[in-house]
Scaffold this motif. Sequence first.
Motif, PDB file in Angstrom:
ATOM      1  N   SER A 232      -0.816 -25.218  35.077  1.00 13.81           N
ATOM      2  CA  SER A 232      -0.094 -23.945  35.085  1.00 13.81           C
ATOM      3  C   SER A 232      -0.304 -23.161  33.801  1.00 13.81           C
ATOM      4  O   SER A 232       0.209 -22.038  33.669  1.00 13.81           O
ATOM      5  CB  SER A 232       1.408 -24.196  35.280  1.00 13.81           C
ATOM      6  N   GLN A 233      -1.021 -23.754  32.827  1.00 16.00           N
ATOM      7  CA  GLN A 233      -1.292 -23.115  31.537  1.00 16.00           C
ATOM      8  C   GLN A 233       0.023 -22.718  30.873  1.00 16.00           C
ATOM      9  O   GLN A 233       0.222 -21.553  30.484  1.00 16.00           O
ATOM     10  CB  GLN A 233      -2.246 -21.923  31.735  1.00 16.00           C
ATOM     11  N   TYR A 234       0.870 -23.706  30.729  1.00 12.48           N
ATOM     12  CA  TYR A 234       2.244 -23.481  30.318  1.00 12.48           C
ATOM     13  C   TYR A 234       2.665 -24.552  29.315  1.00 12.48           C
ATOM     14  O   TYR A 234       2.397 -25.733  29.507  1.00 12.48           O
ATOM     15  CB  TYR A 234       3.115 -23.558  31.581  1.00 12.48           C
TER      16      TYR A 234
ATOM     17  N   ASN B 260      -0.989 -33.542  29.183  1.00 15.60           N
ATOM     18  CA  ASN B 260       0.078 -33.149  30.094  1.00 15.60           C
ATOM     19  C   ASN B 260       1.282 -34.075  29.986  1.00 15.60           C
ATOM     20  O   ASN B 260       1.150 -35.276  29.767  1.00 15.60           O
ATOM     21  CB  ASN B 260      -0.429 -33.167  31.541  1.00 15.60           C
TER      22      ASN B 260
ATOM     23  N   THR C 217       2.851 -19.163  27.684  1.00 18.29           N
ATOM     24  CA  THR C 217       1.707 -19.304  28.578  1.00 18.29           C
ATOM     25  C   THR C 217       0.446 -18.925  27.816  1.00 18.29           C
ATOM     26  O   THR C 217       0.498 -18.145  26.853  1.00 18.29           O
ATOM     27  CB  THR C 217       1.838 -18.417  29.826  1.00 18.29           C
TER      28      THR C 217
ATOM     29  N   ARG D  96      -8.313 -21.773  29.846  1.00 12.21           N
ATOM     30  CA  ARG D  96      -8.164 -23.072  30.503  1.00 12.21           C
ATOM     31  C   ARG D  96      -8.823 -24.213  29.703  1.00 12.21           C
ATOM     32  O   ARG D  96      -8.518 -25.375  29.924  1.00 12.21           O
ATOM     33  CB  ARG D  96      -8.784 -23.031  31.906  1.00 12.21           C
TER      34      ARG D  96
ATOM     35  N   ASN E 139       1.837 -28.321  30.665  1.00 13.95           N
ATOM     36  CA  ASN E 139       1.319 -28.338  32.028  1.00 13.95           C
ATOM     37  C   ASN E 139       0.027 -27.527  32.015  1.00 13.95           C
ATOM     38  O   ASN E 139       0.045 -26.292  32.071  1.00 13.95           O
ATOM     39  CB  ASN E 139       2.342 -27.727  32.996  1.00 13.95           C
TER      40      ASN E 139
END
Lengths: 114, 111
Positions: free
Chosen positions: A69-71, A53, A24, A28, A66
């Motif tokens: 979701s910052q993942y 994405n 993570t 952003r 993603n």
Amino acid sequence: QKEVEQNSGPLSVPEGAIASLNCTYSDRGSQSFFWYRQYSGKSPELIMSIYSNGDKEDGRFTAQLNKASQYVSLLIRDSQPSDSATYLCAVTTGGSGNTGKLIFGQGTTLQVKP
Amino acid sequence: DAGVIQSPRHEVTEMGQEVTLRCKPISGHDYLFWYRQTMMRGLELLIYFNNNVPIDDSGMPEDRFSAKMPNASFSTLKIQPSEPRDSAVYFCASSFGRGYTFGSGTRLTVV
């Protein structure tokens, strides 16, 4: 909060299984995402990059991103003992386009057992 | 393409001595990064350059550390005076557009 977070592991999987590595990030605005592999005593080696994405596949490796979701994740299919290494998630931050500061997570140690 | 070249590969020095690490980036790459890696802190970005100009040195731990890039094919990281806590592996990386390539690193031991 660290800028890039990973579970340090070790993550142990049997040979032939799928290894799932997760990451993570906090910025952003980050636009570029990388997975590096580092064998003990060696330098980091780029194995995957992803910028939008979704999923990106390259051989046995799949990177997933993603941004909402910052993942970021990395899947390794059909894991081999030679995949045993530390996997570093890296994210660009504070820059423009695809360059800028490249910040690393602490890395996840993967052990693939024969 | 010889990759990113760092020298020396290993350096052992006594506390208080000056240490200079060297890096030759990949030809044509316009970004150069210096990282330090330890077990405790992982890979830390110390400083990076764009077109030979330092852009962000906020990671440099203290005034004992300095870095220069006099031209597109050479950079140095200097520690003066060195301390035992500076012991680490120092990596140089370069980039053009996408992708960052690392050198083999310099393992510094300060005794």
